[in-house]
Design a protein around this motif. Structure first.
Motif, PDB file in Angstrom:
ATOM      1  N   ALA A  46       0.838  -1.210   0.000  1.00  0.00           N
ATOM      2  CA  ALA A  46       0.000   0.000   0.000  1.00  0.00           C
ATOM      3  C   ALA A  46       0.867   1.253   0.000  1.00  0.00           C
ATOM      4  CB  ALA A  46      -0.932  -0.001   1.210  1.00  0.00           C
ATOM      5  N   ALA A  47       1.931   1.253   0.792  1.00  0.00           N
ATOM      6  CA  ALA A  47       2.828   2.407   0.844  1.00  0.00           C
ATOM      7  C   ALA A  47       3.544   2.579  -0.494  1.00  0.00           C
ATOM      8  CB  ALA A  47       3.844   2.239   1.974  1.00  0.00           C
ATOM      9  N   GLU A  53       7.593   7.143   1.134  1.00  0.00           N
ATOM     10  CA  GLU A  53       8.972   6.861   1.511  1.00  0.00           C
ATOM     11  C   GLU A  53       9.184   7.417   2.912  1.00  0.00           C
ATOM     12  OE1 GLU A  53      11.209   7.313  -2.777  1.00  0.00           O
ATOM     13  OE2 GLU A  53      11.132   9.057  -1.472  1.00  0.00           O
ATOM     14  N   GLY A  54      10.220   6.967   3.571  1.00  0.00           N
ATOM     15  CA  GLY A  54      10.523   7.542   4.866  1.00  0.00           C
ATOM     16  C   GLY A  54      11.441   6.682   5.701  1.00  0.00           C
ATOM     17  N   SER A  81       1.495   3.364   7.154  1.00  0.00           N
ATOM     18  CA  SER A  81       1.841   2.019   6.670  1.00  0.00           C
ATOM     19  C   SER A  81       3.283   1.660   6.991  1.00  0.00           C
ATOM     20  CB  SER A  81       1.628   1.918   5.157  1.00  0.00           C
ATOM     21  OG  SER A  81       0.289   2.111   4.824  1.00  0.00           O
ATOM     22  N   LEU A  82       4.186   2.597   6.754  1.00  0.00           N
ATOM     23  CA  LEU A  82       5.600   2.335   7.031  1.00  0.00           C
ATOM     24  C   LEU A  82       5.853   2.217   8.536  1.00  0.00           C
ATOM     25  CD1 LEU A  82       7.352   4.664   4.419  1.00  0.00           C
ATOM     26  CD2 LEU A  82       6.813   2.220   4.224  1.00  0.00           C
ATOM     27  N   ASP A  83       5.162   3.026   9.331  1.00  0.00           N
ATOM     28  CA  ASP A  83       5.318   2.937  10.787  1.00  0.00           C
ATOM     29  C   ASP A  83       4.833   1.587  11.314  1.00  0.00           C
ATOM     30  OD1 ASP A  83       6.348   5.484  10.732  1.00  0.00           O
ATOM     31  OD2 ASP A  83       4.533   6.440  11.522  1.00  0.00           O
ATOM     32  N   ARG A  84       3.712   1.114  10.799  1.00  0.00           N
ATOM     33  CA  ARG A  84       3.212  -0.215  11.212  1.00  0.00           C
ATOM     34  C   ARG A  84       4.226  -1.299  10.870  1.00  0.00           C
ATOM     35  NH1 ARG A  84      -2.339   1.269   9.568  1.00  0.00           N
ATOM     36  NH2 ARG A  84      -1.687   0.632   7.502  1.00  0.00           N
ATOM     37  N   THR A 111      14.576   2.414   6.874  1.00  0.00           N
ATOM     38  CA  THR A 111      14.332   3.327   5.754  1.00  0.00           C
ATOM     39  C   THR A 111      13.715   2.605   4.568  1.00  0.00           C
ATOM     40  OG1 THR A 111      16.169   4.735   6.427  1.00  0.00           O
ATOM     41  CG2 THR A 111      15.472   4.919   4.138  1.00  0.00           C
ATOM     42  N   TRP A 112      12.742   3.282   3.944  1.00  0.00           N
ATOM     43  CA  TRP A 112      12.137   2.827   2.700  1.00  0.00           C
ATOM     44  C   TRP A 112      12.296   3.932   1.667  1.00  0.00           C
ATOM     45  CZ3 TRP A 112      10.029   2.053   7.456  1.00  0.00           C
ATOM     46  CH2 TRP A 112       9.780   0.735   7.825  1.00  0.00           C
ATOM     47  N   LYS A 113      12.724   3.550   0.460  1.00  0.00           N
ATOM     48  CA  LYS A 113      12.967   4.513  -0.597  1.00  0.00           C
ATOM     49  C   LYS A 113      12.554   3.892  -1.927  1.00  0.00           C
ATOM     50  CE  LYS A 113      15.419   8.129  -2.292  1.00  0.00           C
ATOM     51  NZ  LYS A 113      14.649   9.342  -2.388  1.00  0.00           N
TER      52      LYS A 113
END
Length: 115
Positions: A46-47, A53-54, A81-84, A111-113
């Motif tokens: 979903a993210a 990104e983050g 979504s990324l925090d979960r 990190t997601w990029k």
């Protein structure tokens, strides 16, 4: 053209937070922990679809045996979504190498990029 997802490995120089003054963490142990956790990291679909990104910082509590006891979000990524995913990741990992000084905690950036 759609961006491809690239999950970035956790920073090898994670900020260490020692649970007690008598517990010393080695840089090698922190590297082992970050590599172990990074091996389970995924990019939430979903993210990725929303182009999110983050970097989230997560404090991980580790038992003397290396079992991951719990995790808490220290700094959010800006994406729910990324925090979960950041909070689920340490538990999904299950265990890390036993800490050299006994039970402790360590804060790691995740990190997601998108590329």
């Amino acid at each position: 053209m759609m961006k491809t997802a690239k999950t970035l490995a956790l920073g090898l120089f994670a900020a260490a937070c020692v649970a007690g003054p008598a517990h010393a963490q080695s840089v090698d142990w922190i590297r082992q922990v970050t590599r172990t956790i990074a091996s389970k990291q995924t990019y939430p679909k979903a993210a990725q679809a929303r182009g999110e990104e983050g970097t989230a910082k997560v404090k991980i509590y580790v038992a003397a045996s290396g079992a991951v006891e719990r995790a808490e979000l220290v700094t959010p990524s800006g994406s729910t979504s990324l925090d979960r995913e950041a909070l689920a990741l340490p538990s999904r990992t299950g265990s890390v190498p036993p800490p050299p000084g006994g039970a402790t905690s360590v804060t790691v950036p995740i990190t997601w990029k998108l590329l």
